[in-house]
Design a protein around this motif. Structure first.
Motif, PDB file in Angstrom:
ATOM      1  N   THR A  16      34.851  40.573  41.350  1.00 35.66           N
ATOM      2  CA  THR A  16      36.138  39.980  41.660  1.00 35.66           C
ATOM      3  C   THR A  16      36.819  39.618  40.359  1.00 35.66           C
ATOM      4  OG1 THR A  16      35.237  39.046  43.663  1.00 35.66           O
ATOM      5  CG2 THR A  16      37.306  38.133  42.885  1.00 35.66           C
ATOM      6  N   THR A 115      40.994  36.098  51.546  1.00 33.84           N
ATOM      7  CA  THR A 115      41.635  36.150  50.238  1.00 33.84           C
ATOM      8  C   THR A 115      42.310  34.828  49.890  1.00 33.84           C
ATOM      9  OG1 THR A 115      42.018  38.520  50.510  1.00 33.84           O
ATOM     10  CG2 THR A 115      43.311  37.392  48.824  1.00 33.84           C
ATOM     11  N   ARG A 119      41.294  32.585  46.738  1.00 30.61           N
ATOM     12  CA  ARG A 119      42.245  32.422  45.642  1.00 30.61           C
ATOM     13  C   ARG A 119      42.705  30.977  45.465  1.00 30.61           C
ATOM     14  NH1 ARG A 119      46.810  37.124  45.090  1.00 30.61           N
ATOM     15  NH2 ARG A 119      45.478  38.971  45.220  1.00 30.61           N
ATOM     16  N   SER A 365      38.517  43.009  53.341  1.00 29.30           N
ATOM     17  CA  SER A 365      38.934  41.874  52.527  1.00 29.30           C
ATOM     18  C   SER A 365      37.739  41.191  51.874  1.00 29.30           C
ATOM     19  CB  SER A 365      39.701  40.868  53.395  1.00 29.30           C
ATOM     20  OG  SER A 365      40.124  39.762  52.641  1.00 29.30           O
ATOM     21  N   GLY A 369      37.045  40.961  47.792  1.00 29.54           N
ATOM     22  CA  GLY A 369      36.866  39.691  47.104  1.00 29.54           C
ATOM     23  C   GLY A 369      35.481  39.526  46.514  1.00 29.54           C
ATOM     24  N   GLU A 525      46.900  43.127  45.346  1.00 25.21           N
ATOM     25  CA  GLU A 525      45.535  42.869  45.773  1.00 25.21           C
ATOM     26  C   GLU A 525      44.595  43.073  44.605  1.00 25.21           C
ATOM     27  OE1 GLU A 525      44.323  44.355  49.679  1.00 25.21           O
ATOM     28  OE2 GLU A 525      46.281  45.257  49.780  1.00 25.21           O
TER      29      GLU A 525
END
Length: 526
Positions: A16, A115, A119, A365, A369, A525
């Motif tokens: 990531t 996500t 984040r 997703s 990540g 992304e």
């Protein structure tokens, strides 16, 4: 912060990345058109439109919860409690939807929830949230396949459920390997049948309540006798008022299960054309469409069926247990039960179709990540993440477990995971949004400059966070009134799984809450 993300990713051999340079205060908002020029890092194609998003969400939301679950809820709590519970949970869902819309239009990514938690809050939280949410939708596919077989048995009980589990598993696996736009078109037509049926049922209910049928004019007759609220059976004798509140609170879980899927609009953000314009419109129309369908349905069910109708508490899984069928049966209208059973089958199949799509995008997703093996991001020339779709479809084969001895117990656990997992993810979505707003403020980005500005913030996010958490924590409160160890674990298995995943990730990575200066607000992304 990059070291923490890489440590999480090391679990699965992927990496990531963080922003190339730390964000600084007073960061200017990027050009809103930049996202359109960016290709998806996951390989997904942006081909879906607003109507596709709406029907994917409707397909995943309107299913057994509304067509079957509302019957038992009416029988256990009464019509007023049912209506208030659905309206209240609708307000909670609204808080989640507008929060999601603000984040998804600014950072449109596949699988959204994982996500944003990663984040904006904590990589470990994103891992735990993503896997719990993925598990809930993957298991829902198995539940819906089994339900489809049981519904067909309404017409012919000699046919084995296994036949239909196998047939529908193949059909929906194939559909989900088709280009996303074709899948969305099929889902749109399947979901349309449910919408037309509910609208038709509401019109029919108005006619029945006005006097068409064997019961004559009804009005609010059943709100007076047997009553608008039914006290909980355990404490009805000692404290009737408290018993009515307990019954109402128990229905919140049913309402929460019924509304789950409304947030699927955000799952498809990474495959949406012009997401900055499409997503706010899709979320607005999806929420109000589903809310109107649900509220009107439960209102007229409560008007036309007394809560002491024996059929409401039936354990059947076919049309005979549907409150919609009970309405037409009490009115003495023939043929309609078969039609409603056919619609119920369509509803379940539409939901099953949507389950594979949503769970596979959540898995993408997670992989993007660094929370799942990176090969789940691999897509074919049509932008279909074939490994993710294959794994999620395979989970549907668990439906065969219900055919064996003890399978019903396992399926009760599956249902419990699905019910509470959605509430957990609603709460965490609100947490992510609160953190998102803090990051915007720290970086000097005004919410007035966002493509979509959610109303009533931050109050609505706090409201949604508090009540989503409270309903999840009290989902099995009856076991504390009358203790039963197996029931405790059945009701709280989702929370246990989430705590184990989050605690395990924290111990492994030693991750901390992402500092505001390191929160990644970039549009592409990672």
């Amino acid at each position: 912060m990059p070291e923490l993300n890489e440590k999480v990713a090391s679990l699965f051999g992927s990496k990531t990345t963080s922003a190339e340079a730390p964000a600084v205060p007073n960061e200017a908002a990027p050009n809103p058109d930049d996202v359109e020029a960016l290709s998806s890092h996951t390989g997904l194609e942006r081909t879906l439109t607003s109507r596709h998003l709406q029907f994917i969400a409707i397909g995943g939301t309107v299913g057994t919860g509304l067509f079957l679950g509302t019957g038992g809820a009416l029988g256990s709590a009464g019509p007023a409690a049912l209506l208030i519970a659905f309206a209240f949970v609708g307000a909670v869902v609204y808080s989640v939807m507008i929060s999601l819309s603000e984040m998804a239009t600014y950072v449109p990514v596949a699988g959204a929830f994982t996500t944003y938690a990663t984040r904006f809050v904590d990589p470990s939280l994103g891992l735990a949230m993503g896997w719990v949410y993925w598990l809930s939708w993957a298991l829902t596919f198995a539940l819906e396949l089994n339900a489809a077989g049981l519904i067909i048995q309404y017409w012919n009980k000699s046919l084995s459920v296994a036949i239909f589990i196998a047939v529908f598993w193949v059909i929906f696996t194939v559909i989900n390997f088709l280009p996303a736009k074709i899948f969305a078109e099929i889902e749109m037509y399947l979901a349309s049948i449910k919408v037309v049926t509910i609208v038709g049922f509401v019109i029919l209910s108005i006619c029945i309540n006005a006097g068409v049928g064997d019961q004559g004019y009804l009005g609010f007759k059943y709100w007076h006798s047997p009553g608008a609220f039914k006290p909980d059976d355990i404490i009805v004798d000692s404290k009737p008022a408290l018993g009515k509140f307990v019954s109402f609170w128990s229905v919140l879980v049913t309402a929460g299960f019924s509304f789950q899927g409304t947030e699927l609009v955000g799952i498809a953000a990474g495959e949406t054309l012009n997401p900055r314009k499409t997503i706010p419109s899709a979320i607005r129309w999806t929420f109000w469409g589903i809310f109107t369908l649900f509220i009107s349905t439960v209102f007229f069910l409560g008007l036309n069926i007394p809560y002491d109708e024996p059929q409401l508490m039936s354990n059947a899984k076919d049309a005979s247990a549907s409150p919609l069928v009970v309405v037409v049966r009490l009115a003495g209208i023939p043929v309609l039960p078969d039609i409603i059973n056919a619609v119920l089958l369509t509803a379940v199949l539409s939901a099953a179709n949507s389950n594979v799509y949503s769970s596979s995008r959540i898995l993408v997703s997670l992989a993007d990540g660094g929370h799942a093996p990176k090969f789940f991001k691999r897509s074919n020339k049509w932008g279909i993440p074939y490994y993710a779709v294959g794994v999620c479809s395979a989970v549907g084969l668990l439906a065969f477990m219900n055919l064996g001895a003890g399978g019903a117990v396992v399926f009760d656990w599956f249902l419990a995971i699905v019910t509470v997992a959605g509430l957990i993810c609603w709460a965490l979505t609100n947490i992510a949004h609160l953190r998102f707003m803090e990051a915007l403020k720290y970086k000097g980005i005004s919410r007035d400059d966002l493509p979509y500005k959610a109303p009533f913030q931050p109050y609505f996010s706090w409201f949604g966070l508090f009540f989503s958490s409270l309903i999840a924590l009290t989902s099995g409160f009856q076991v504390f009134i009358k203790w039963e160890t197996s029931a405790f674990f059945t009701n709280y298995i989702s929370i246990i799984i989430f705590v184990v995943l989050y605690g395990g990730a924290k111990l492994w990575t030693r991750s901390k809450v992402v500092p505001l200066e390191e929160v990644d607000l970039s549009h592409n992304e990672k």
